[in-house]
Design an enzyme around this catalytic site. Structure first.
Site, PDB file in Angstrom:
ATOM      1  N   GLU A 160      37.878  37.209  10.704  1.00  0.00           N
ATOM      2  CA  GLU A 160      36.578  37.074  10.348  1.00  0.00           C
ATOM      3  C   GLU A 160      35.402  37.225  12.122  1.00  0.00           C
ATOM      4  O   GLU A 160      36.933  37.212  12.757  1.00  0.00           O
ATOM      5  CB  GLU A 160      35.734  35.449   9.732  1.00  0.00           C
ATOM      6  CG  GLU A 160      36.531  35.076   8.699  1.00  0.00           C
ATOM      7  CD  GLU A 160      35.887  34.444   8.080  1.00  0.00           C
ATOM      8  OE1 GLU A 160      35.638  33.955   6.876  1.00  0.00           O
ATOM      9  OE2 GLU A 160      35.499  33.346   8.904  1.00  0.00           O
ATOM     10  N   GLU A 180      55.177  39.616   6.629  1.00  0.00           N
ATOM     11  CA  GLU A 180      54.055  40.388   7.502  1.00  0.00           C
ATOM     12  C   GLU A 180      55.195  40.610   9.098  1.00  0.00           C
ATOM     13  O   GLU A 180      54.946  41.947   9.812  1.00  0.00           O
ATOM     14  CB  GLU A 180      52.309  40.355   7.777  1.00  0.00           C
ATOM     15  CG  GLU A 180      51.685  40.762   8.683  1.00  0.00           C
ATOM     16  CD  GLU A 180      50.239  40.887   8.295  1.00  0.00           C
ATOM     17  OE1 GLU A 180      49.503  41.702   9.057  1.00  0.00           O
ATOM     18  OE2 GLU A 180      49.804  39.352   7.254  1.00  0.00           O
ATOM     19  N   GLN A 221      69.504  59.467  38.764  1.00  0.00           N
ATOM     20  CA  GLN A 221      70.420  57.967  38.463  1.00  0.00           C
ATOM     21  C   GLN A 221      68.609  57.410  38.085  1.00  0.00           C
ATOM     22  O   GLN A 221      68.891  56.606  37.073  1.00  0.00           O
ATOM     23  CB  GLN A 221      70.426  57.448  39.620  1.00  0.00           C
ATOM     24  CG  GLN A 221      71.437  55.933  39.825  1.00  0.00           C
ATOM     25  CD  GLN A 221      72.124  55.432  40.365  1.00  0.00           C
ATOM     26  OE1 GLN A 221      71.483  54.533  41.499  1.00  0.00           O
ATOM     27  NE2 GLN A 221      73.559  55.253  40.916  1.00  0.00           N
TER      28      GLN A 221
END
Length: 379
Positions: A128, A242, A279
């Site tokens: 909300e 989730e 590198q």
């Protein structure tokens, strides 16, 4: 790969990979720029069996209990390079489980199968304005009047908010705190329901995200999901899956960025040789690869615990936080390796870098995850 997967998983992976290669990758750049993808993609994904993974066979799914089947399909969908597409296509994975588990049988049987076929779209509506991760103090209220609930309030940041047909909505039916929360299944065409305009976002451009408004919205009482005032438990149980999926999205976003960086480093010439010959670049790629591997393997371990019937709240929260941190670091380094090209929208790492940020917010912020972990280890 890993000992966590079997031949069935490998077949599912190949099927999902073919779906992405055929139905998504040729068009994803255009969909990202348009801010949406065709609704027909839901039906195509349903036909391919991708939407039903993890849902009961009796409702048209592939069956419950095989967490790693969901893992492989989720990994391959992320190969679309668009977290927004995956989030919207997969909004049923957070909106539909409470319906499948706790809705009245006649409602469940009416709603779930068409969503798994891709004919309808389901979404979850909890967040909300001003509320964020503070789920226990949500304000959208539902008052029982005869055979209906009258709902007033609003939701924001809702994935699939503009075009979902069914919303699993968290509402307050009782007193303050988590004990007064219920879940209602609200259809788009119910009186008093409205959506705002599409929300514009930093990332997840292809995701349909919107605000929802309820003004004396009349919802039949039989659309109550589970028992009244018991919605918070359902919400929390939904969060575990989730958060696992968000961890997968995070390490896959990082993995794709790593792969793009390795390819670019072997092609891009500077000072007479490719930049992989330096590198500093090689070590950077090594660090990125190490972080991605650790994030992926720990997430697999969490999935194995869930598969064994455990409730690894602490471990999944740790996996999400770690994978998200890796994702943000690796995508940042990927942009750096690509140099100026990494800042261009035609570069996949630019999209991945933008998409990475939401993962530390969705499903509970990094800070909320740390508080959850602190409680689990009794701090």
């Amino acid at each position: 790969m890993s000992n966590y997967f079997n031949d069935i998983h490998d077949q599912a992976r190949l099927s999902a990979r073919k779906f992405v290669a055929t139905h998504v990758l040729p068009y994803i750049d255009d969909w990202e720029e348009a801010g949406e993808f065709p609704r027909d993609l839901y039906r195509e994904a349903g036909d391919a069996g991708l939407l039903g993974v993890g849902f009961p066979e009796a409702l048209g799914g592939s069956g419950e209990g095989d967490i790693f089947l969901k893992v492989v399909v989720s990994e391959e969908l992320m190969r679309s390079t668009s977290g927004g597409l995956v989030a919207s296509l997969g909004s049923l994975d957070i909106g539909l489980p409470p319906v499948a588990k706790w809705a009245r049988p006649e409602i469940r049987d009416q709603i779930v199968p068409p969503v798994l076929r891709g004919e309808k779209i389901a979404a979850l509506a909890i967040t909300e304005p001003g509320g964020g991760s503070d789920v226990a103090n949500l304000r959208t209220r539902a008052v029982r009047e005869g055979d209906h609930y009258i709902v007033n309030g609003s939701k924001t940041f809702i994935t699939s908010g503009l075009r979902a047909d069914h919303f699993t909505v968290a509402v307050r039916t009782g007193g303050e705190g988590h004990g007064g929360i219920s879940l209602l299944l609200i259809d788009r065409d119910m009186p008093g329901f409205a959506t705002g305009k599409k929300l514009r976002k930093m990332g997840w451009w292809a995701s349909d995200t919107a605000e929802l408004f309820f003004e004396d919205c009349r919802v039949p009482a039989d659309r109550l999901i589970g028992a009244e005032n018991a919605g918070f438990i359902a919400i929390m149980s939904n969060f575990l899956a989730e958060r696992l999926m968000l961890a997968i999205m995070a390490y896959m976003t990082a993995e794709i960025a790593l792969e793009a960086s390795m390819a670019y480093a072997n092609e891009r010439l500077a000072f007479g040789r490719n930049i992989a010959g330096f590198q500093v670049t090689r070590h950077k790629l090594v660090d990125m690869a190490t972080q991605v591997d650790v994030a992926r393997e720990y997430t697999y371990r969490c999935a194995a615990l869930m598969q064994a019937g455990k409730n690894p709240i602490k471990q999944v929260a740790m996996a999400k936080n770690f994978a998200v941190d890796v994702c943000e670091k690796v995508t940042r380094e990927a942009v750096q390796i690509h140099g100026g090209m990494g800042f261009m929208r035609e570069s996949v790492v630019e999209r991945l870098y933008r998409d990475a940020k939401i993962l530390s917010i969705g499903g509970g912020t990094t800070e909320i995850m740390k508080e959850l972990i602190a409680k689990q280890i009794k701090l």
